[in-house]
Write an enzyme that holds these catalytic residues in place. Structure first.
Site, short mmCIF file in Angstrom:
data_model
loop_
_atom_site.label_atom_id
_atom_site.label_comp_id
_atom_site.label_asym_id
_atom_site.label_seq_id
_atom_site.Cartn_x
_atom_site.Cartn_y
_atom_site.Cartn_z
N HIS A 126 19.02 13.30 12.82
CA HIS A 126 19.44 12.40 11.74
C HIS A 126 18.16 11.74 11.22
CE1 HIS A 126 20.99 9.18 9.42
NE2 HIS A 126 20.63 8.24 10.28
N SER A 148 24.60 4.04 13.56
CA SER A 148 24.41 2.68 14.07
C SER A 148 25.75 2.09 14.52
CB SER A 148 23.79 1.80 13.00
OG SER A 148 22.47 2.21 12.76
N SER A 157 16.93 -1.15 15.35
CA SER A 157 17.70 0.07 15.12
C SER A 157 16.89 1.31 15.48
CB SER A 157 18.22 0.15 13.67
OG SER A 157 17.17 0.39 12.76
N GLU A 163 29.92 6.31 5.11
CA GLU A 163 29.72 4.90 5.45
C GLU A 163 29.96 4.05 4.22
OE1 GLU A 163 27.46 1.15 5.62
OE2 GLU A 163 27.27 2.77 4.21
N THR A 171 13.90 3.11 2.22
CA THR A 171 14.66 4.16 2.92
C THR A 171 16.00 4.45 2.24
OG1 THR A 171 15.83 2.74 4.49
CG2 THR A 171 13.61 3.40 5.11
N ASP A 208 0.86 -1.19 0.00
CA ASP A 208 0.00 0.00 0.00
C ASP A 208 0.90 1.24 0.00
OD1 ASP A 208 -1.63 2.13 0.56
OD2 ASP A 208 -2.57 1.23 2.34
N LYS A 218 9.26 9.91 15.50
CA LYS A 218 9.29 8.93 16.61
C LYS A 218 10.17 9.46 17.74
CE LYS A 218 8.93 4.65 13.82
NZ LYS A 218 8.05 3.69 14.46
N CYS A 245 26.36 6.59 10.25
CA CYS A 245 25.81 7.90 9.87
C CYS A 245 26.30 9.03 10.75
CB CYS A 245 24.28 7.86 9.92
SG CYS A 245 23.59 6.48 9.04
N ASN A 287 17.55 8.50 2.60
CA ASN A 287 18.63 8.53 3.59
C ASN A 287 19.95 8.92 2.94
OD1 ASN A 287 20.14 8.19 5.91
ND2 ASN A 287 19.60 6.04 6.23
N1 CAA Z 1 -0.72 3.10 5.78
C1 CAA Z 1 -0.06 3.89 6.65
N2 CAA Z 1 0.93 3.44 7.48
C2 CAA Z 1 1.28 2.13 7.37
C3 CAA Z 1 0.64 1.26 6.47
C4 CAA Z 1 -0.41 1.78 5.65
N3 CAA Z 1 -1.05 1.03 4.75
N4 CAA Z 1 1.20 0.04 6.60
C5 CAA Z 1 2.17 0.14 7.55
N5 CAA Z 1 2.20 1.40 8.02
C6 CAA Z 1 3.10 1.96 9.03
C7 CAA Z 1 3.33 1.04 10.21
O1 CAA Z 1 2.28 1.16 11.16
C8 CAA Z 1 4.64 1.57 10.74
O2 CAA Z 1 4.45 2.76 11.44
P1 CAA Z 1 5.11 2.94 12.92
O3 CAA Z 1 6.59 2.67 12.74
O4 CAA Z 1 4.82 4.35 13.27
O5 CAA Z 1 4.48 1.93 13.78
C9 CAA Z 1 5.40 1.97 9.44
O6 CAA Z 1 4.39 2.09 8.42
C10 CAA Z 1 6.43 0.97 8.98
O7 CAA Z 1 5.80 -0.27 8.93
P2 CAA Z 1 6.55 -1.60 9.39
O8 CAA Z 1 7.08 -1.40 10.77
O9 CAA Z 1 5.70 -2.76 9.12
O10 CAA Z 1 7.75 -1.52 8.34
P3 CAA Z 1 8.83 -2.54 7.92
O11 CAA Z 1 8.82 -3.80 8.68
O12 CAA Z 1 8.70 -2.64 6.47
O13 CAA Z 1 10.22 -1.81 8.31
C11 CAA Z 1 11.88 -0.18 8.81
C12 CAA Z 1 10.40 -0.42 8.56
C13 CAA Z 1 12.33 -0.99 10.01
C14 CAA Z 1 12.12 1.30 9.11
C15 CAA Z 1 12.68 -0.59 7.56
O14 CAA Z 1 12.35 0.28 6.52
C16 CAA Z 1 14.16 -0.61 7.74
O15 CAA Z 1 14.75 -1.60 8.15
N6 CAA Z 1 14.87 0.53 7.42
C17 CAA Z 1 16.30 0.64 7.50
C18 CAA Z 1 16.82 0.80 8.92
C19 CAA Z 1 16.65 2.19 9.46
O16 CAA Z 1 16.52 3.16 8.73
N7 CAA Z 1 16.72 2.34 10.79
C20 CAA Z 1 16.60 3.64 11.42
C21 CAA Z 1 17.37 3.72 12.71
S1 CAA Z 1 19.08 3.32 12.39
C22 CAA Z 1 19.75 4.76 11.76
O17 CAA Z 1 19.19 5.81 11.89
C23 CAA Z 1 21.04 4.69 11.04
C24 CAA Z 1 20.72 4.66 9.60
O18 CAA Z 1 20.66 5.70 8.96
C25 CAA Z 1 20.48 3.39 8.98
#
Ligand code: CAA
Length: 385
Positions: A233, A307, A201, A79, A152, A29, A242, A111, A275
């Protein structure tokens, strides 16, 4: 003596992917990407671009011939370095035509390292006020096709000059750093894509923000009301929300409204490129300054996170006329070229990455001033256009 960020410039690739197209192709979606993650577009990287060409392009936007003569040190934070030994700062120094009597080094901590670069630059300037340090945060965020992190991804570079009497942001003294050995995101030397425990993370990130901000409050006695805005960041824009929500909880007064409003302004450019790893916090600062109505004397909080993991909270005071010392990012982003999902996938797989073979890229359609022409005898070949 005031020391801080004197000039800033941002550069990204000419190509972008619309994340509604990506969602459709992945059977997701689109609201999950645009609302749940908070991203609309991501930069797509042609084979002719890497962190050297992006970093040099960002730096070129801010260096006049006069400023170039003043640069004593080039620090590249990344990185996604292109060599395990040689610093990308050397290639960038060469492409920019800087004086040979220049110090050059590359720094790494996911980062976070651009923040270390800025703090180290501040130290150099404090010891020798004539020094001007060019700090470049340049990265390509790659998670892989069809992974949770794919949405991302992003790419780009932010270049900054650190000097005395800065025109944008004077850095204040108190900074709080916080480090723990954590496996939330890493990239072994044999991998060109990051390994990540995504949900973990995000929790570590929030914890590090709370730890550093609380310690900062204890040291300075300041509270949220002392900040006009906090820039984060932004691995994706929802992450900033968040973190701020974790601090504000259900607080709904004027201070909370102001911080939420400025957070939205700081997220605007990240929404369009994704990112930038080391550069994300600093693109967030540029976004805040170009989309918000901040004034000289306002205090900004900056939360840097890498990280592995390391966080730092520090602050700065805005200088008069700061608007005149950055490139117009909105204008640059409006002139990019959209690619389809098929084109994005082809470009993703076409990057030099871990490939050791000789190769020559077609750079004719790449409008950036610096390009990677290819690789010969294990050496990357760069060109000024
Ligand atoms: N409509 C609106 N919102 C929806 C939706 C829909 N149809 N379906 C899902 N969502 C929302 C969920 O509720 C969730 O929101 P919340 O986090 O507020 O609860 C959000 O969309 C994401 O959904 P999921 O948790 O199911 O997503 P996912 O399992 O696909 O993973 C993620 C999300 C973990 C961020 C993933 O994209 C990821 O691994 N990203 C890379 C890691 C990252 O960026 N980490 C950040 C911290 S680490 C850091 O900052 C260093 C760095 O740069 C990497």
């Amino acid at each position: 003596m005031k020391i801080g960020i004197d000039r800033m410039a941002f550069a990204t690739t000419n190509d972008y992917l619309d994340l509604v197209d990506l969602a459709t192709a992945r059977g997701v979606d689109p609201n999950k990407f645009t609302i749940g993650i908070g991203q609309d577009r991501q930069a797509v990287v042609p084979a002719s671009q890497d962190i050297v060409t992006l970093g040099a392009t960002a730096a070129k936007k801010l260096l006049t011939p006069e400023l170039a003569k003043r640069v004593s040190t080039v620090i590249v934070a990344t990185e996604s370095g292109i060599d395990n030994s040689k610093a990308s700062a050397i290639y960038i120094k060469h492409l920019l035509g800087l004086d040979d009597f220049t110090r050059t080094v590359e720094m790494k901590e996911a980062c976070y390292s651009a923040t270390a670069g800025i703090q180290f630059a501040k130290g150099l300037v404090a010891l020798n006020p004539q020094e001007t340090v060019l700090v470049i945060a340049s990265d390509i965020a790659r998670y892989g096709l069809n992974t949770a992190g794919e949405v991302t991804q992003g790419a780009g570079a932010v270049a900054m000059l650190i000097s005395r009497d800065p025109h944008i942001l004077s850095l204040e003294e108190t900074t709080v750093s916080y480090t723990k050995d954590v496996m939330d995101f890493w990239r072994p030397v044999y991998a060109s894509e990051a390994m990540v425990d995504g949900k973990y993370s995000t929790n570590v990130y929030i914890d590090f923000f709370k730890q550093t901000f609380t310690r900062y409050q204890q040291i300075t006695g300041r509270d949220l009301a002392d900040f006009t805005a906090i820039a984060f960041h932004l691995p994706f824009t929802k992450m900033g929300k968040k973190a701020l929500d974790a601090l504000l909880a259900d607080r709904n007064d004027e201070v909370a409204d102001r911080l939420r409003q400025h957070l939205t302004e700081s997220q605007a450019f990240c929404r369009q490129v994704g990112n930038l790893y080391t550069g994300s916090l600093y693109l967030g600062v540029m976004s805040l300054l170009q989309n918000g109505q901040l004034k000289a004397g306002d205090r900004l909080g900056l939360f840097s996170y890498g990280s592995g993991a390391e966080g730092e909270f520090y602050t700065g005071i805005l200088e008069p006329g700061y608007q005149n010392y950055m490139n117009n990012v909105k204008e640059d982003l409006a002139n990019r070229h959209q690619v389809s999902v098929a084109e994005y996938e082809e470009m993703f797989n076409g990057q030099l990455g871990m490939n050791a073979d000789d190769v020559e890229f077609d750079t004719r359609n790449d409008p950036l001033p610096f390009v990677l022409k290819g690789q010969k005898n294990h050496q990357r070949l760069y060109e000024r256009k």
